[in-house]
Design an enzyme around this catalytic site. Structure first.
Site, PDB file in Angstrom:
ATOM      1  N   ASP A  18       0.820  -1.215   0.000  1.00 26.29           N
ATOM      2  CA  ASP A  18       0.000   0.000   0.000  1.00 26.29           C
ATOM      3  C   ASP A  18       0.854   1.266   0.000  1.00 26.29           C
ATOM      4  O   ASP A  18       0.323   2.370  -0.132  1.00 26.29           O
ATOM      5  CB  ASP A  18      -0.997   0.004   1.161  1.00 26.29           C
ATOM      6  CG  ASP A  18      -0.345   0.011   2.535  1.00 26.29           C
ATOM      7  OD1 ASP A  18       0.902  -0.069   2.617  1.00 26.29           O
ATOM      8  OD2 ASP A  18      -1.085   0.097   3.530  1.00 26.29           O
ATOM      9  N   SER A  19       2.178   1.117   0.086  1.00 28.38           N
ATOM     10  CA  SER A  19       3.043   2.283  -0.081  1.00 28.38           C
ATOM     11  C   SER A  19       2.915   2.886  -1.479  1.00 28.38           C
ATOM     12  O   SER A  19       3.363   4.017  -1.713  1.00 28.38           O
ATOM     13  CB  SER A  19       4.506   1.919   0.204  1.00 28.38           C
ATOM     14  OG  SER A  19       4.913   0.787  -0.536  1.00 28.38           O
ATOM     15  N   GLU A  63      -0.920  -6.029   8.675  1.00 28.73           N
ATOM     16  CA  GLU A  63      -0.288  -5.279   9.755  1.00 28.73           C
ATOM     17  C   GLU A  63      -0.938  -5.675  11.078  1.00 28.73           C
ATOM     18  O   GLU A  63      -2.167  -5.737  11.180  1.00 28.73           O
ATOM     19  CB  GLU A  63      -0.429  -3.773   9.522  1.00 28.73           C
ATOM     20  CG  GLU A  63       0.355  -3.269   8.321  1.00 28.73           C
ATOM     21  CD  GLU A  63       0.345  -1.755   8.212  1.00 28.73           C
ATOM     22  OE1 GLU A  63      -0.068  -1.076   9.180  1.00 28.73           O
ATOM     23  OE2 GLU A  63       0.749  -1.243   7.152  1.00 28.73           O
ATOM     24  N   GLU A  90       9.324  -4.042  10.732  1.00 31.35           N
ATOM     25  CA  GLU A  90       9.724  -2.711  10.280  1.00 31.35           C
ATOM     26  C   GLU A  90      10.160  -1.868  11.468  1.00 31.35           C
ATOM     27  O   GLU A  90       9.485  -1.816  12.494  1.00 31.35           O
ATOM     28  CB  GLU A  90       8.570  -2.020   9.555  1.00 31.35           C
ATOM     29  CG  GLU A  90       8.936  -0.658   8.998  1.00 31.35           C
ATOM     30  CD  GLU A  90       7.938  -0.107   8.004  1.00 31.35           C
ATOM     31  OE1 GLU A  90       8.157   1.019   7.506  1.00 31.35           O
ATOM     32  OE2 GLU A  90       6.943  -0.791   7.707  1.00 31.35           O
TER      33      GLU A  90
END
Length: 322
Positions: free
Chosen positions: A63-64, A146, A210
């Site tokens: 989705d970046s 996530e 991350e």
């Protein structure tokens, strides 16, 4: 720490792709890419003798994309209509990348295609199952979720129960948490280990971490019969870990220069429409993959951990409850 460092972990659904466990000299690489022409450039980058035995295990449609290609400030959507648009956009990108992977990679070297569930897709286990089914229909081999707490773990469990492989994203989660480094204190590191175990027990077959401290990355990456394969982002290097690279970042300079971004970009974002071509992508990605395999990238992040704290984390078995 009693794990056997010569034995591969149980890798389950990802086993056919993870060559790092059968070739001790190889690092696993995951590439974030979004468009078919980017996959064309990636395939060209790897079509050279020194990279012919491709270290690329995974391509992720993340989705970046909303930040890189569309210039949005983040990946959080505003309202139901935007969340529906994000999911539809991502499904279209997955379909495009699936087609490009199948055209530009040989069947024995094609990476697995990982689709990133966008903001809103984990609002409930039902929503997560529906989004994952949509990505599977578009050609995804696995999905990433996530995870910041119990609600997202329930989504991992719901999707994994359908048989679709799920990777859990821990540490800094852009959809859910504020920008900060994780695991820079022993208690926080132990909390990340517990979260990794919970993701595994919910059915995750891999992790993306991350902005975690390098000792946490290294501990989670050690081969362990009860562990999970891992890709790291802005988390330093780990001998048995997988490294996530962003194809866009290899070519395009960030708006705000950062020490931990790749050293390879040559374009400003304003130059992208005319100059962001498969040939340039191939040139820059080839350089970045070489730097990564040589150990020059990524850099080890700064940490607040002292030597004794780092040693305690290194001596901890993250996959077993002590």
């Amino acid at each position: 720490m009693t794990a056997d460092l010569t034995a591969p972990p149980v890798v389950g659904a990802l086993a056919p792709y993870l060559r790092r466990y059968t070739s001790p000299a190889q690092l696993g690489v995951k590439i974030n890419a979004y468009r078919g022409y980017e996959i064309e450039g990636l395939a060209e980058a790897l079509a050279v003798p020194d990279l012919a035995d491709s270290p690329v295990e995974c391509v992720m449609v993340g989705d970046s994309y909303f930040m890189t290609h569309l210039g949005r400030p983040g990946t959080v959507m505003s309202g139901a209509a935007e969340r529906d648009w994000a999911l539809t956009t991502m499904a279209g990108l997955v379909d495009e990348v699936r087609d490009a992977l199948d055209r530009h990679f040989t069947p024995d070297r094609v990476p697995f295609l990982l689709a990133d569930l966008p903001d809103g897709a984990t609002a409930s286990p039902t929503a997560a199952r529906q989004a994952a089914a949509r990505f599977r229909a578009s050609g995804a081999d696995a999905v990433k979720i996530e995870v910041a707490g119990d609600a997202e773990l329930a989504c991992v469990e719901a999707v994994a129960a359908t048989g679709l492989p799920v990777l859990a994203h821990l540490g800094y989660t852009p959809q859910l948490t504020t920008l900060t480094r994780h695991g820079d204190a022993v208690d926080d590191a132990l909390g990340l280990f517990a979260q990794a175990r919970r993701a595994r027990d919910a059915g995750a077959c891999g992790l993306v971490v991350e902005m975690v401290s390098e000792p946490v990355n290294q501990a989670l990456s050690r081969p362990h019969p009860a562990g999970l394969p891992l890709y790291s982002v802005f988390s330093g290097r780990a001998r048995w870990g997988g490294q996530s690279l962003n194809l866009w970042d290899a070519v395009v300079r960030p708006a705000r220069p950062g020490r931990y971004f790749p050293p390879t970009p040559v374009l400003d974002a304003a130059d992208v429409p005319a100059a962001y071509t498969p040939g340039l992508i191939a040139d820059r990605m080839r350089e970045l993959v070489r730097l990564t395999l040589a150990g020059w990238f990524p850099l080890s992040p700064r940490t607040a951990l002292g030597a004794q704290q780092a040693a305690r984390i290194a001596d901890t078995d993250p996959w077993s409850v002590s």
